[in-house]
Write a protein that holds these residues in place. Structure first.
Motif, PDB file in Angstrom:
ATOM      1  N   UNK A  99       1.183  -1.002  -5.048  1.00 37.63           N
ATOM      2  CA  UNK A  99       1.425  -0.375  -3.805  1.00 37.63           C
ATOM      3  C   UNK A  99       0.828  -1.168  -2.277  1.00 37.63           C
ATOM      4  N   UNK A 100       2.169  -1.809  -1.736  1.00 42.96           N
ATOM      5  CA  UNK A 100       2.321  -1.735  -0.346  1.00 42.96           C
ATOM      6  C   UNK A 100       2.588  -1.416   0.440  1.00 42.96           C
ATOM      7  N   UNK A 101       1.490  -1.510   2.263  1.00 43.57           N
ATOM      8  CA  UNK A 101       2.256  -1.951   3.062  1.00 43.57           C
ATOM      9  C   UNK A 101       1.678  -3.125   4.029  1.00 43.57           C
ATOM     10  N   UNK A 102       2.882  -4.197   3.848  1.00 41.31           N
ATOM     11  CA  UNK A 102       2.985  -5.562   4.734  1.00 41.31           C
ATOM     12  C   UNK A 102       4.070  -5.823   5.720  1.00 41.31           C
ATOM     13  N   UNK A 103       3.675  -4.676   6.426  1.00 38.98           N
ATOM     14  CA  UNK A 103       3.788  -4.935   7.913  1.00 38.98           C
ATOM     15  C   UNK A 103       3.585  -4.807   9.540  1.00 38.98           C
ATOM     16  N   UNK A 104       2.876  -5.244   9.878  1.00 40.38           N
ATOM     17  CA  UNK A 104       2.765  -5.592  11.534  1.00 40.38           C
ATOM     18  C   UNK A 104       0.595  -4.593  11.061  1.00 40.38           C
ATOM     19  N   UNK A 105       0.305  -3.708  12.010  1.00 40.73           N
ATOM     20  CA  UNK A 105      -0.562  -3.398  11.755  1.00 40.73           C
ATOM     21  C   UNK A 105      -1.394  -2.706  10.493  1.00 40.73           C
ATOM     22  N   UNK A 106       0.072  -2.543   9.197  1.00 43.84           N
ATOM     23  CA  UNK A 106      -0.655  -2.122   7.854  1.00 43.84           C
ATOM     24  C   UNK A 106      -0.642  -2.860   7.261  1.00 43.84           C
ATOM     25  N   UNK A 107      -0.635  -4.026   7.421  1.00 45.41           N
ATOM     26  CA  UNK A 107      -1.169  -5.225   5.920  1.00 45.41           C
ATOM     27  C   UNK A 107      -1.992  -4.666   5.371  1.00 45.41           C
ATOM     28  N   UNK A 108      -2.014  -4.420   4.299  1.00 46.28           N
ATOM     29  CA  UNK A 108      -3.031  -4.025   3.145  1.00 46.28           C
ATOM     30  C   UNK A 108      -2.661  -4.689   2.216  1.00 46.28           C
ATOM     31  N   UNK A 109      -2.423  -5.494   2.481  1.00 39.60           N
ATOM     32  CA  UNK A 109      -2.251  -6.803   0.634  1.00 39.60           C
ATOM     33  C   UNK A 109      -1.513  -5.354  -0.382  1.00 39.60           C
ATOM     34  N   UNK A 110      -1.832  -6.119  -1.803  1.00 44.70           N
ATOM     35  CA  UNK A 110      -0.660  -5.027  -3.073  1.00 44.70           C
ATOM     36  C   UNK A 110      -1.776  -5.018  -3.530  1.00 44.70           C
ATOM     37  N   UNK A 111      -1.800  -3.306  -4.178  1.00 43.90           N
ATOM     38  CA  UNK A 111      -2.955  -3.060  -4.615  1.00 43.90           C
ATOM     39  C   UNK A 111      -1.950  -2.644  -5.908  1.00 43.90           C
TER      40      UNK A 111
END
Length: 142
Positions: A99-111
């Motif tokens: 799961x990842x959210x890799x855009x803009x303020x949502x850059x979380x990296x990959x879990x």
């Protein structure tokens, strides 16, 4: 007295804001199915020896403007918005779920998590953001 009321009101608002920012786990049955245009892989059953993986994204405010990409064995399989779920029909054997959210303020990296698909059985995972904005991926009974 007025100052005390202001502090109490500020504390109450802060508490509401913090509890409103964490996502809430929901069951796959209560979630909205992700639309077909955001489901990329594993939507039809293999001929034999397959099981089911269901991934549900928590509901709630945190990360609500961010799509979460679900990957299976390193390949994007779906994009989930808050309160959505998706199911995948996979061949039996080991699987890496991401799961990842890799855009803009949502850059979380990959879990990522490793699991095993068992013939004719379902495994469930949930994903969501905590109060600090970190994305998580967890096995669940939901």
């Amino acid at each position: 007295m007025k100052s005390k009321r202001l502090w109490l009101a500020a504390g109450a608002i802060s508490s509401l804001m913090l509890t409103g920012c964490a996502t809430q786990a929901i069951t796959a049955e209560d979630a909205i199915p992700a639309p077909a245009e955001r489901l990329y892989l594993y939507q039809s059953a293999p001929l034999s020896n397959h099981g089911k993986l269901t991934v549900t994204r928590d509901s709630g405010f945190a990360g609500s403007g961010c799509g979460v990409v679900i990957s299976i064995n390193g390949k994007p399989a779906a994009k989930l918005n808050q309160g959505e779920t998706s199911s995948f029909t996979l061949p039996s054997g080991r699987v890496i779920i991401g799961a990842s959210a890799n855009r803009g303020i949502c850059s979380t990296g990959l879990k990522e998590a490793k699991d095993t698909i068992i013939e004719d059985e379902e495994i469930r995972y949930r994903t969501g953001f905590d109060q600090s904005g970190s994305l998580g991926l967890f096995p669940t009974a939901y």
